[in-house]
Scaffold this active site. Structure first.
Site, short mmCIF file in Angstrom:
data_model
loop_
_atom_site.label_atom_id
_atom_site.label_comp_id
_atom_site.label_asym_id
_atom_site.label_seq_id
_atom_site.Cartn_x
_atom_site.Cartn_y
_atom_site.Cartn_z
N GLY A 1 0.82 -1.21 0.00
CA GLY A 1 0.00 0.00 0.00
C GLY A 1 0.85 1.26 0.00
N HIS B 1 -8.10 7.65 17.73
CA HIS B 1 -7.61 8.22 16.48
C HIS B 1 -8.81 8.37 15.54
CE1 HIS B 1 -5.53 9.06 12.81
NE2 HIS B 1 -6.09 8.00 12.25
N ILE C 1 1.20 3.66 2.35
CA ILE C 1 2.01 3.87 3.56
C ILE C 1 3.20 2.91 3.54
CG2 ILE C 1 2.06 3.72 6.10
CD1 ILE C 1 -0.83 4.71 6.12
N GLY C 2 2.94 1.68 3.16
CA GLY C 2 4.02 0.69 3.08
C GLY C 2 5.17 1.19 2.22
N ASP D 1 -1.35 12.35 14.77
CA ASP D 1 -2.16 13.42 15.36
C ASP D 1 -1.29 14.30 16.26
OD1 ASP D 1 -4.55 12.17 14.24
OD2 ASP D 1 -4.22 10.63 15.77
N GLN E 1 -4.65 -12.09 12.57
CA GLN E 1 -3.28 -11.58 12.72
C GLN E 1 -2.87 -11.59 14.19
OE1 GLN E 1 -2.74 -7.89 10.53
NE2 GLN E 1 -3.10 -8.89 8.57
N GLY F 1 -3.55 0.68 10.74
CA GLY F 1 -4.77 0.53 9.93
C GLY F 1 -6.01 0.88 10.72
N ASN F 2 -6.88 1.65 10.12
CA ASN F 2 -8.08 2.14 10.82
C ASN F 2 -9.25 1.16 10.79
OD1 ASN F 2 -7.32 4.67 11.82
ND2 ASN F 2 -7.27 5.46 9.72
N ARG G 1 -13.14 2.13 4.96
CA ARG G 1 -14.59 2.34 4.88
C ARG G 1 -14.93 2.77 3.45
NH1 ARG G 1 -18.88 4.12 8.69
NH2 ARG G 1 -17.34 4.21 10.36
P1 NAX Z 1 -3.59 1.32 0.95
O1 NAX Z 1 -4.98 0.94 0.55
O2 NAX Z 1 -2.73 2.06 0.01
O3 NAX Z 1 -2.80 0.00 1.37
C1 NAX Z 1 -3.34 -0.99 2.18
C2 NAX Z 1 -2.66 -2.28 1.81
O4 NAX Z 1 -3.08 -3.27 2.76
C3 NAX Z 1 -3.05 -2.81 0.43
O5 NAX Z 1 -1.88 -3.09 -0.31
C4 NAX Z 1 -3.84 -4.08 0.75
O6 NAX Z 1 -3.65 -5.10 -0.24
C5 NAX Z 1 -3.24 -4.48 2.10
N1 NAX Z 1 -4.07 -5.38 2.90
C6 NAX Z 1 -5.41 -5.41 3.03
N2 NAX Z 1 -5.80 -6.40 3.82
C7 NAX Z 1 -4.67 -7.03 4.23
C8 NAX Z 1 -4.42 -8.17 5.04
N3 NAX Z 1 -5.42 -8.86 5.61
N4 NAX Z 1 -3.13 -8.52 5.26
C9 NAX Z 1 -2.13 -7.86 4.66
N5 NAX Z 1 -2.31 -6.80 3.86
C10 NAX Z 1 -3.57 -6.39 3.64
O7 NAX Z 1 -3.76 2.10 2.33
P2 NAX Z 1 -2.74 3.08 3.05
O8 NAX Z 1 -2.91 4.46 2.55
O9 NAX Z 1 -1.38 2.47 3.01
O10 NAX Z 1 -3.33 3.09 4.55
C11 NAX Z 1 -3.30 1.93 5.35
C12 NAX Z 1 -4.14 2.13 6.60
O11 NAX Z 1 -3.64 3.18 7.41
C13 NAX Z 1 -5.60 2.52 6.33
O12 NAX Z 1 -6.43 1.74 7.16
C14 NAX Z 1 -5.66 3.96 6.75
O13 NAX Z 1 -6.96 4.34 7.16
C15 NAX Z 1 -4.70 3.96 7.90
N6 NAX Z 1 -4.18 5.26 8.35
C16 NAX Z 1 -4.01 5.45 9.68
C17 NAX Z 1 -3.46 6.60 10.21
C18 NAX Z 1 -3.27 6.77 11.69
O14 NAX Z 1 -2.89 7.88 12.08
N7 NAX Z 1 -3.50 5.79 12.55
C19 NAX Z 1 -3.11 7.72 9.31
C20 NAX Z 1 -2.91 7.32 7.89
C21 NAX Z 1 -3.86 6.29 7.38
O15 NAX Z 1 -5.07 6.93 7.03
#
Ligand code: NAX
Length: 328
Positions: free
Chosen positions: A14, A187, A16-17, A159, A112, A130-131, A92
């Site tokens: 993803g 969060h 962030i990754g 934050d 997990q 992840g949210n 969502r």
């Molecule tokens: P992306 O949609 O770009 O990447 C998510 C990745 O996770 C995808 O490559 C998907 O294939 C993979 N994935 C899904 N289910 C999986 C599983 N069961 N096992 C392994 N991999 C899996 O999202 P991205 O922008 O990277 O954001 C990731 C998460 O961070 C989201 O849930 C987002 O809401 C959350 N965030 C949290 C923040 C915080 O402050 N706590 C801020 C940033 C971000 O919004």
């Protein structure tokens, strides 16, 4: 030479990754002298892209990077893991109710958590990005009864950093002059960034600002809605700043807070400050030798109390909902 630390990153393909992995490999997660081995967990559709990222990691010839493994099996991904960054989640989508969102994420974080329970190293530290991060952390923690609960944390450091930056901008201070800021609660939009105990170059921040209207009507909503503002501007959600905050969170947890300062982490409540025990809520914490402690004895004024309570109420509702769904 040190043994490499095993770092597992989920959602590695993803956005962030992509912002996170290169900085982990260059020493920004644990320290410039700590070698790492990366394990990337993806769903099957994400494996190919993760392999592409791994090729680029290879091509960077990072001296600290001692190996990369890519898998879609949580038991393999968390085998011997010392640090786990749970980034992949189910976002969502339009028309999705909270219950749907929580159960979709339960389907990710429960297995997990179990895989961490069964395979991770004894010193495992978990950060959920992840949210909905706090409640996803609670689900994973509940599925890992053999791991001390306090090893499961949720990210509110983004934050925290956002709040420091807004406060610096308002007062003309340098970000490095700001200490003791706190994010309380979830969060989410209910989070409460608290400047009543914060200091700017040693002076109380709330007194320096001396503008409660700015606090209530500008500062708090700007911090809480910053994620939406980034999406609006960038056409994509925060990625580099989120990755940066994840690095900060783990680095501080492992290497300690500075003398006289603290940070914010979502952690299982021990009942401090009237936050019900067990829910994963953000608190002011100090860290030392890989262990965090809640800062005790802060006076909470009425302004803060109402906002902490509102965010905690939301966390309790999320906990009740996942309990009803059988996820914890
Ligand atoms: P992306 O949609 O770009 O990447 C998510 C990745 O996770 C995808 O490559 C998907 O294939 C993979 N994935 C899904 N289910 C999986 C599983 N069961 N096992 C392994 N991999 C899996 O999202 P991205 O922008 O990277 O954001 C990731 C998460 O961070 C989201 O849930 C987002 O809401 C959350 N965030 C949290 C923040 C915080 O402050 N706590 C801020 C940033 C971000 O919004």
């Amino acid at each position: 030479t040190r043994t490499p630390v095993n770092v597992t990153v989920t959602g590695a393909a993803g956005q962030i990754g992509y912002a996170l992995l290169f900085r982990i490999a260059s020493g920004h997660l644990l320290g410039a002298d700590v070698p790492v081995k990366l394990r990337l967990l993806e769903i099957p559709q994400g494996l190919k892209a993760a392999e592409g990222t791994a090729m680029e990691l290879d091509d960077s010839a990072f001296p600290l990077l001692r190996g990369i493994e890519i898998t879609d099996d949580p038991n393999v991904a968390f085998d011997g893991a010392n640090v786990a960054l749970l980034v992949g989640a189910r976002p969502r989508t339009k028309g999705m109710e909270r219950g749907d969102l929580l159960s979709a994420n339960g389907g990710i974080f429960k297995p997990q958590g179990k895989a961490i329970n069964d395979n991770a190293a004894d010193d495992i530290k978990v950060l959920v990005v992840g949210n909905p991060a706090n409640t996803n952390a609670l689900i994973a923690q509940a599925a890992a009864p053999d791991v001390p609960a306090e090893r499961f944390t949720a990210m509110t450091r983004l934050d925290h950093n956002r709040a420091i930056s807004q406060l610096a901008r308002k007062t003309g201070a340098a970000v490095s002059d700001i200490r003791r800021l706190t994010i309380w609660g979830n969060h989410s939009a209910t989070q409460y960034p608290d400047i009543f105990h914060a200091e700017i170059a040693g002076k109380n921040a709330a007194e320096t600002v001396n503008d409660e209207a700015w606090l209530a009507d500008t500062f708090i909503p700007t911090v809480a809605k910053r994620g939406a503002a980034i999406i609006e501007a960038r056409g994509a959600s925060s990625a580099a700043s989120a990755a940066n905050a994840a690095l900060d969170h783990v680095y501080t947890w492992v290497n300690g807070t500075a003398e006289g300062d603290w940070t914010s982490m979502g952690i299982p409540s021990d009942g401090s400050y009237g936050v019900p025990e067990g829910i994963i809520s953000s608190f002011p914490v100090t860290t030392k030798d890989g262990v965090y402690e809640i800062v005790q004895g802060l006076d909470i004024n009425d302004f803060s109390r109402a906002r902490i309570d509102a965010s905690v109420k939301e966390l309790q509702e999320e906990r009740d909902a996942v309990r009803e769904l059988g996820l914890i």
